[in-house]
Motif scaffolding. Structure first.
Motif, PDB file in Angstrom:
ATOM      1  N   LYS A  71       0.283 -20.112  -4.486  1.00 49.95           N
ATOM      2  CA  LYS A  71       1.278 -21.164  -4.285  1.00 49.95           C
ATOM      3  C   LYS A  71       1.589 -21.876  -5.597  1.00 49.95           C
ATOM      4  N   GLY A  72       2.870 -22.044  -5.888  1.00 46.60           N
ATOM      5  CA  GLY A  72       3.271 -22.743  -7.101  1.00 46.60           C
ATOM      6  C   GLY A  72       3.207 -21.905  -8.350  1.00 46.60           C
ATOM      7  N   SER A  73       2.912 -20.606  -8.185  1.00 49.90           N
ATOM      8  CA  SER A  73       2.820 -19.723  -9.348  1.00 49.90           C
ATOM      9  C   SER A  73       4.170 -19.061  -9.610  1.00 49.90           C
ATOM     10  N   SER A  74       4.237 -18.286 -10.698  1.00 44.56           N
ATOM     11  CA  SER A  74       5.460 -17.551 -11.006  1.00 44.56           C
ATOM     12  C   SER A  74       5.785 -16.556  -9.896  1.00 44.56           C
ATOM     13  N   SER A  75       4.765 -16.061  -9.207  1.00 46.47           N
ATOM     14  CA  SER A  75       4.963 -15.126  -8.101  1.00 46.47           C
ATOM     15  C   SER A  75       5.682 -15.783  -6.933  1.00 46.47           C
ATOM     16  N   HIS A  76       5.488 -17.076  -6.780  1.00 47.51           N
ATOM     17  CA  HIS A  76       6.131 -17.831  -5.701  1.00 47.51           C
ATOM     18  C   HIS A  76       7.655 -17.743  -5.858  1.00 47.51           C
ATOM     19  N   PHE A  77       8.135 -17.970  -7.069  1.00 48.94           N
ATOM     20  CA  PHE A  77       9.578 -17.910  -7.316  1.00 48.94           C
ATOM     21  C   PHE A  77      10.098 -16.482  -7.211  1.00 48.94           C
ATOM     22  N   LEU A  78       9.340 -15.521  -7.720  1.00 41.29           N
ATOM     23  CA  LEU A  78       9.756 -14.121  -7.638  1.00 41.29           C
ATOM     24  C   LEU A  78       9.968 -13.724  -6.171  1.00 41.29           C
ATOM     25  N   LEU A  79       9.061 -14.146  -5.304  1.00 47.30           N
ATOM     26  CA  LEU A  79       9.188 -13.836  -3.885  1.00 47.30           C
ATOM     27  C   LEU A  79      10.432 -14.478  -3.284  1.00 47.30           C
ATOM     28  N   VAL A  80      10.667 -15.726  -3.609  1.00 40.68           N
ATOM     29  CA  VAL A  80      11.854 -16.428  -3.090  1.00 40.68           C
ATOM     30  C   VAL A  80      13.128 -15.690  -3.478  1.00 40.68           C
ATOM     31  N   LYS A  81      13.218 -15.253  -4.721  1.00 41.43           N
ATOM     32  CA  LYS A  81      14.414 -14.543  -5.192  1.00 41.43           C
ATOM     33  C   LYS A  81      14.527 -13.157  -4.560  1.00 41.43           C
ATOM     34  N   ALA A  82      13.390 -12.505  -4.337  1.00 41.53           N
ATOM     35  CA  ALA A  82      13.408 -11.186  -3.704  1.00 41.53           C
ATOM     36  C   ALA A  82      13.911 -11.293  -2.268  1.00 41.53           C
ATOM     37  N   LEU A  83      13.462 -12.321  -1.551  1.00 42.80           N
ATOM     38  CA  LEU A  83      13.929 -12.537  -0.178  1.00 42.80           C
ATOM     39  C   LEU A  83      15.419 -12.845  -0.164  1.00 42.80           C
ATOM     40  N   LYS A 124       0.836  -1.196   0.000  1.00 41.94           N
ATOM     41  CA  LYS A 124       0.000   0.000   0.000  1.00 41.94           C
ATOM     42  C   LYS A 124       0.874   1.249   0.000  1.00 41.94           C
ATOM     43  N   ASP A 125       0.334   2.314  -0.509  1.00 39.46           N
ATOM     44  CA  ASP A 125       1.096   3.555  -0.646  1.00 39.46           C
ATOM     45  C   ASP A 125       1.624   4.062   0.690  1.00 39.46           C
ATOM     46  N   ASP A 126       0.840   3.869   1.762  1.00 42.11           N
ATOM     47  CA  ASP A 126       1.265   4.340   3.081  1.00 42.11           C
ATOM     48  C   ASP A 126       1.929   3.254   3.926  1.00 42.11           C
ATOM     49  N   SER A 127       2.281   2.149   3.291  1.00 39.87           N
ATOM     50  CA  SER A 127       2.916   1.037   4.005  1.00 39.87           C
ATOM     51  C   SER A 127       4.312   1.425   4.491  1.00 39.87           C
ATOM     52  N   PRO A 128       4.703   0.964   5.677  1.00 35.99           N
ATOM     53  CA  PRO A 128       6.050   1.225   6.175  1.00 35.99           C
ATOM     54  C   PRO A 128       7.120   0.418   5.427  1.00 35.99           C
ATOM     55  N   ILE A 129       6.660  -0.496   4.608  1.00 35.29           N
ATOM     56  CA  ILE A 129       7.601  -1.307   3.829  1.00 35.29           C
ATOM     57  C   ILE A 129       8.158  -0.457   2.685  1.00 35.29           C
ATOM     58  N   GLN A 130       9.431  -0.145   2.783  1.00 31.99           N
ATOM     59  CA  GLN A 130      10.090   0.690   1.783  1.00 31.99           C
ATOM     60  C   GLN A 130      11.145  -0.076   0.991  1.00 31.99           C
ATOM     61  N   GLU A 131      11.715  -1.088   1.596  1.00 26.89           N
ATOM     62  CA  GLU A 131      12.750  -1.895   0.966  1.00 26.89           C
ATOM     63  C   GLU A 131      12.442  -3.371   1.168  1.00 26.89           C
ATOM     64  N   LEU A 132      13.101  -4.214   0.396  1.00 26.01           N
ATOM     65  CA  LEU A 132      12.864  -5.654   0.504  1.00 26.01           C
ATOM     66  C   LEU A 132      13.141  -6.169   1.916  1.00 26.01           C
ATOM     67  N   GLU A 133      14.144  -5.596   2.569  1.00 25.30           N
ATOM     68  CA  GLU A 133      14.486  -6.030   3.927  1.00 25.30           C
ATOM     69  C   GLU A 133      13.323  -5.844   4.900  1.00 25.30           C
ATOM     70  N   ARG A 152       1.883   0.745  -4.334  1.00 27.68           N
ATOM     71  CA  ARG A 152       3.242   0.882  -4.851  1.00 27.68           C
ATOM     72  C   ARG A 152       3.799  -0.470  -5.277  1.00 27.68           C
ATOM     73  N   LEU A 153       4.523  -0.464  -6.383  1.00 30.23           N
ATOM     74  CA  LEU A 153       5.234  -1.665  -6.801  1.00 30.23           C
ATOM     75  C   LEU A 153       6.612  -1.591  -6.155  1.00 30.23           C
ATOM     76  N   LEU A 154       6.776  -2.332  -5.072  1.00 29.13           N
ATOM     77  CA  LEU A 154       8.032  -2.306  -4.322  1.00 29.13           C
ATOM     78  C   LEU A 154       9.198  -2.693  -5.218  1.00 29.13           C
ATOM     79  N   VAL A 155       9.052  -3.778  -5.933  1.00 36.17           N
ATOM     80  CA  VAL A 155      10.018  -4.200  -6.954  1.00 36.17           C
ATOM     81  C   VAL A 155       9.253  -4.935  -8.046  1.00 36.17           C
TER      82      VAL A 155
END
Length: 332
Positions: A151-163, A131-140, A212-215
């Motif tokens: 689960k098991g989607s392309s988003s699943h792998f994207l998240l794993v790599k982002a972490l 969300k635009d007002d989310s405190p999440i600013q970076e992947l960390e 916001r698209l964080l990444v």
């Protein structure tokens, strides 16, 4: 004497009838040996409300191309790739398109799927939304957060790599396995802190809610589309699959050359405003790669190895052995 002549004529007549019977029988055998008409055959295609097959379906060009060949097209809609591939394995559909991760999960579960073709990378339209007002600013900042994804989607792998990029472990977050529709509701209600998804869901959420698209997927995944079929269908109908792939490329060319028409068409069908669809259309180039190259196979193998090492899939798999070759594996 007359009796003998009569018997002789009967014998000749019997011989003639026997010969005619053999000829007719042979003709019947020849006829039976001919390929049966394909007038009642069909290809059952699994699709999602995005991407090349959705465009192809709504242009209606595949039906026209396959009709002279005696094939009808049956379209079956799915919200995400995993369910589509379950249907493929169960024999409910013959062909479909998913992102990069669903085939890995399906193969690890024993699916007989075959990789038929692959599309261009689409990483720009996939990513992690907050969300635009989310405190999440970076992947960390994702540490300790609840993140929604299929689960098991392309988003699943994207998240794993982002972490991984943020030096976080998969265990550092709380996964919420949700379909795109359910995840959208959970995201807007604040039940999840972030949402990993693909276009047009990404674009629609950005534009309509100000999220916001964080990444996006850049540097994390190529996020390719794969076109898949069952082993049996691929071997027995490789000629039809060639026609389908060629028509996918034709519809992709149309999409690239007519972005405004594509935007309007998808907006009306999906019920998504044109501003959102315009964003999704502008950041994607449609098209089918000439081949599933060794580099692309290596990309897919990397996904499979990552999921296995994390214990997300139970078995180590070999992607290359599931790549279909029209020259080697095609039945026609």
């Amino acid at each position: 004497m007359i009796v003998k002549r009569f018997k002789h004529k009967l014998a000749l007549l019997g011989s003639l009838l026997l010969v005619m019977g053999l000829v007719l029988s042979a003709c019947g055998t020849t006829e039976d040996a001919k390929p049966q008409t394909t007038a009642d055959q069909k290809i059952r295609i699994g699709y999602q409300k995005n991407g090349p097959l959705f465009i192809l379906k709504n242009l209606g060009t595949l039906e026209k191309r396959l009709e002279p060949l005696g094939y009808k097209v049956e379209w079956n809609e799915f919200q995400a790739g995993p369910a589509l591939l379950e249907a493929l394995n169960a024999g409910s559909v013959d062909f479909g398109r998913t992102g990069n991760s669903p085939p890995v999960f399906a193969q690890s579960s024993g699916s007989s799927l075959q990789y038929i073709a692959v599309a261009f990378s689409k990483f720009k339209g996939s990513g992690i939304l907050v969300k635009d007002d989310s405190p999440i600013q970076e992947l960390e900042d994702l540490k300790g957060k609840t993140i929604g994804f299929a689960k098991g989607s392309s988003s699943h792998f994207l998240l794993v790599k982002a972490l991984e990029k943020a030096n976080l472990k998969y265990e550092d977050i709380t996964p919420a396995f949700l379909s795109p529709g359910d995840a959208r509701v959970a995201f807007e209600q604040g039940d999840i802190d972030a949402w990993v998804v693909w276009d047009p869901y990404t674009a629609d959420t950005e534009v309509s809610t100000g999220a916001r698209l964080l990444v996006n997927g850049e540097g994390l995944t190529t996020d390719r589309d794969f076109f898949l079929s069952s082993s049996d269908f691929a071997a027995e109908h490789s000629d039809i699959l060639k026609e389908v792939i060629e028509e996918i490329q034709n519809s992709s060319n149309w999409a690239n050359e007519n972005p405004e028409e594509l935007t309007k068409m998808l907006s009306e069908i999906l019920g998504i405003d044109e501003a959102s669809m315009k964003l999704a259309v502008e950041r994607r180039v449609h098209g089918v790669e000439k081949e599933i190259s060794e580099e692309i196979i290596a990309e897919q193998q990397s996904i499979a190895d990552t999921f296995f090492e994390l214990g997300i899939i139970p078995t180590k798999i070999n992607i290359k052995e599931r790549v279909f070759s029209f020259e080697k594996d095609g039945g026609k």
